[in-house]
Motif scaffolding. Structure first.
Motif, short mmCIF file in Angstrom:
data_model
loop_
_atom_site.label_atom_id
_atom_site.label_comp_id
_atom_site.label_asym_id
_atom_site.label_seq_id
_atom_site.Cartn_x
_atom_site.Cartn_y
_atom_site.Cartn_z
N HIS A 57 0.82 -1.22 0.00
CA HIS A 57 0.00 0.00 0.00
C HIS A 57 0.86 1.27 0.00
O HIS A 57 0.51 2.26 -0.62
N PHE A 58 1.98 1.21 0.73
CA PHE A 58 2.83 2.41 0.87
C PHE A 58 4.08 2.35 -0.01
O PHE A 58 5.04 3.07 0.21
N ALA A 61 5.34 5.61 -1.26
CA ALA A 61 5.29 6.70 -0.26
C ALA A 61 6.70 7.15 0.16
O ALA A 61 6.83 7.98 1.04
N ARG A 111 11.17 10.56 5.97
CA ARG A 111 9.78 10.11 5.74
C ARG A 111 9.50 8.86 6.57
O ARG A 111 10.09 7.80 6.35
N LEU A 113 6.92 6.00 8.28
CA LEU A 113 5.66 5.24 8.22
C LEU A 113 5.43 4.61 9.59
O LEU A 113 6.28 3.88 10.10
N GLY A 141 2.58 8.02 6.44
CA GLY A 141 1.30 7.33 6.58
C GLY A 141 1.27 6.48 7.83
O GLY A 141 2.24 6.43 8.59
N GLY A 143 0.02 2.50 8.84
CA GLY A 143 -0.48 1.22 8.35
C GLY A 143 -0.67 0.25 9.51
O GLY A 143 0.20 0.18 10.37
N LYS A 154 -9.76 8.05 12.73
CA LYS A 154 -9.24 8.53 11.45
C LYS A 154 -7.96 9.31 11.73
O LYS A 154 -7.98 10.27 12.50
N SER A 157 -3.12 11.83 8.34
CA SER A 157 -2.42 11.56 7.08
C SER A 157 -3.02 10.31 6.44
O SER A 157 -4.07 9.83 6.83
N LYS A 158 -2.33 9.79 5.48
CA LYS A 158 -2.83 8.60 4.79
C LYS A 158 -2.77 7.39 5.72
O LYS A 158 -1.73 7.11 6.32
N TYR A 159 -3.85 6.70 5.86
CA TYR A 159 -3.84 5.52 6.72
C TYR A 159 -4.50 4.35 6.00
O TYR A 159 -5.33 4.52 5.11
N PHE A 160 -4.10 3.16 6.42
CA PHE A 160 -4.51 1.94 5.72
C PHE A 160 -4.58 0.79 6.72
O PHE A 160 -3.66 0.59 7.51
#
Ligand code: ZN
Length: 193
Positions: A57-58, A61, A111, A113, A141, A143, A154, A157-160
């Motif tokens: 997914h990342f 990124a 960066r 994660l 992000g 994860g 929520k 940033s981008k989360y999965f």
């Protein structure tokens, strides 16, 4: 494409990460399910499978460092970091405060994660987000394998999450399983699983 939910739940049941019955959780609430993620992650093929979903997914990124809150996040964070070829560190709580210890550092502009096994309230992850910000690093992000927040958490940033797993809980006095005359089991206590 994401792994099908039924397939993941079958893996959880097979590895006894997911138990079905009647349980008293550490919160005191009763539930027809008990979930312990560490049980599925003891098997390399499943650790690889779920960490792989997060890494995939990342993939774009530009992750330079993977950071996980101890203890739950360490195993999956290490595997995600290995798959992504990224430096991997973890945070620990000392006297209630989340910290980087052992000489671990986050660098300005790096960066990062954040990787966790299970998110319920998101508390630990939010604290790691703060550490990333304080260091001047960039949040690539968040994860995690299982979202047990019932859609409530929520991250900015981008989360999965690999799987959203609905959680059913009851106050003991309102528990239909108790009303049916069944006695709740405390998972993890001596003699039970
Ligand atoms: Zn009950």
């Amino acid at each position: 494409m994401k792994l099908p939910k039924d397939q993941i739940l079958d893996i959880f049941r097979e590895t006894k990460a997911l138990l079905e019955g009647h349980f008293q959780l550490t919160s005191g609430l009763h539930s027809p399910q008990y979930f312990q993620c560490a049980r599925v992650l003891q098997y390399p093929k499943y650790l690889h499978l779920f960490a792989g979903e997060i890494a995939k997914h990342f993939e774009y990124a530009e992750v330079e460092v993977v950071i996980s809150p101890a203890i739950g996040g360490i195993v999956v964070g290490t595997e995600v970091g290995r798959m992504m070829g990224a430096r991997t560190i973890f945070t620990e709580r000392k006297e209630g405060r989340m910290e980087l210890r052992r000489g671990f550092e986050l660098h300005a502009g790096e960066r990062a994660l954040i990787v966790e096994d299970v998110v319920t309230t998101g508390g630990s992850v939010f604290e790691v987000v703060d550490l990333v910000k304080q260091a001047g690093a960039q949040l690539a992000g968040v994860g995690y394998i299982v979202d047990r927040s019932n859609g409530k958490i929520k991250f900015a940033s981008k989360y999965f999450s690999v799987l959203q797993m609905d959680v059913v809980t009851y106050q003991p006095e309102e528990c239909p399983l108790c009303k049916a005359g069944d006695q709740a089991i405390k998972p993890g206590s001596r003699g039970n699983y």
